[in-house]
Design an enzyme around this catalytic site. Structure first.
Site, PDB file in Angstrom:
ATOM      1  N   CYS A 158       0.819  -1.222   0.000  1.00  0.00           N
ATOM      2  CA  CYS A 158       0.000   0.000   0.000  1.00  0.00           C
ATOM      3  C   CYS A 158       0.849   1.267   0.000  1.00  0.00           C
ATOM      4  O   CYS A 158       0.715   2.109  -0.872  1.00  0.00           O
ATOM      5  CB  CYS A 158      -0.938  -0.002   1.208  1.00  0.00           C
ATOM      6  SG  CYS A 158      -2.092  -1.391   1.226  1.00  0.00           S
ATOM      7  N   HIS A 159       1.752   1.393   0.977  1.00  0.00           N
ATOM      8  CA  HIS A 159       2.530   2.630   1.095  1.00  0.00           C
ATOM      9  C   HIS A 159       4.017   2.375   1.315  1.00  0.00           C
ATOM     10  O   HIS A 159       4.747   3.258   1.737  1.00  0.00           O
ATOM     11  CB  HIS A 159       1.974   3.506   2.220  1.00  0.00           C
ATOM     12  CG  HIS A 159       0.558   3.925   1.990  1.00  0.00           C
ATOM     13  ND1 HIS A 159      -0.514   3.235   2.498  1.00  0.00           N
ATOM     14  CD2 HIS A 159       0.037   4.951   1.258  1.00  0.00           C
ATOM     15  CE1 HIS A 159      -1.641   3.822   2.119  1.00  0.00           C
ATOM     16  NE2 HIS A 159      -1.345   4.847   1.361  1.00  0.00           N
ATOM     17  N   GLY A 160       4.464   1.138   1.050  1.00  0.00           N
ATOM     18  CA  GLY A 160       5.892   0.873   0.996  1.00  0.00           C
ATOM     19  C   GLY A 160       6.586   0.567   2.305  1.00  0.00           C
ATOM     20  O   GLY A 160       7.825   0.529   2.333  1.00  0.00           O
ATOM     21  N   PRO A 174       6.276   4.384   6.570  1.00  0.00           N
ATOM     22  CA  PRO A 174       5.078   4.990   7.177  1.00  0.00           C
ATOM     23  C   PRO A 174       4.597   4.259   8.424  1.00  0.00           C
ATOM     24  O   PRO A 174       4.018   4.869   9.320  1.00  0.00           O
ATOM     25  CB  PRO A 174       4.033   4.904   6.057  1.00  0.00           C
ATOM     26  CG  PRO A 174       4.807   4.728   4.797  1.00  0.00           C
ATOM     27  CD  PRO A 174       6.039   3.982   5.182  1.00  0.00           C
TER      28      PRO A 174
END
Length: 211
Positions: A158-160, A174
């Site tokens: 999703c966001h690494g 994150p």
């Protein structure tokens, strides 16, 4: 002789009928998509939901992972290789982790160690990223094939956010916390019992920092 009113109403009638069929089909499709969501909102039998889950790991080969469900959550059980265990202890790796010593309450006291488990060979983590709740992918890259100093582990699509094979999050990601470790015991060397602490140990999963 054909009735004029029948002639005028037939196309409209067909259109209405097709409209009803289309609406019914759409409603059925929406219901199929919505059903799992509604089921997730339905109250569960609390006694059944909290029963321990036994997992046989006798056939799990080194380097492989299985995913089981415990209390509605995906739990990753990984058979770590000797090479990956050596990497987990590498000071160069732990220096790149946000909580390399597992100081945050994201695991039971008996899993607050460099491998975050009872048996170093077997990793047991809840597979839910602590950023926005996505499910990270298992990425145990072959030795020497990591690239960019990525030693392998878990990568959130999703966001690494990236985690090592002990579920410890890398700095700059994150995700603010390591992947949680659930309460579990090993009644035998080849059985992992999710939801039950070892004898003499007390850990409530509800008290973790963040899921």
């Amino acid at each position: 002789m054909e009735n004029a009113s029948d002639t005028q109403s037939a196309p409209g009638g067909r259109r209405n009928f097709l409209g009803l069929v289309t609406a019914a089909t759409a409603a059925a499709g929406a219901g199929a998509c919505l059903w799992p969501f509604l089921q997730s909102l339905a109250p569960r039998d609390s006694a059944a939901a909290h029963l321990p889950v036994d997992v046989d790991i006798s056939a799990l080969p080194p380097g492989q992972q299985i995913v089981v469900t415990w209390q509605g959550k995906p739990v990753f059980i990984t058979h770590r290789t000797p090479e990956s265990l050596a990497a987990l202890q590498d000071a160069a790796l732990t220096g790149r982790l946000r909580d390399g010593q597992s100081n945050d309450r994201q695991q039971p006291p008996y899993a607050r160690n460099w491998h975050r488990s009872l048996d170093p060979r077997y990793g047991v983590v809840v597979g839910i990223c602590t950023h926005l709740g996505c499910v990270p992918a298992y990425k145990p890259l072959p030795e020497g094939q990591g690239g960019g100093n990525w030693p392998g582990g878990y990568a959130c699509p999703c966001h690494g956010s990236k985690f090592d094979l002990a579920g410890r999050v890398f700095r700059g990601a994150p995700a603010p916390y390591n992947l949680p470790v659930p309460p579990y015991s090993m009644p035998s060397p080849t059985v992992i019992r999710l939801g039950e602490n070892p004898a003499g140990q007390d850990f409530d999963f509800a008290g973790i920092q963040q899921l």
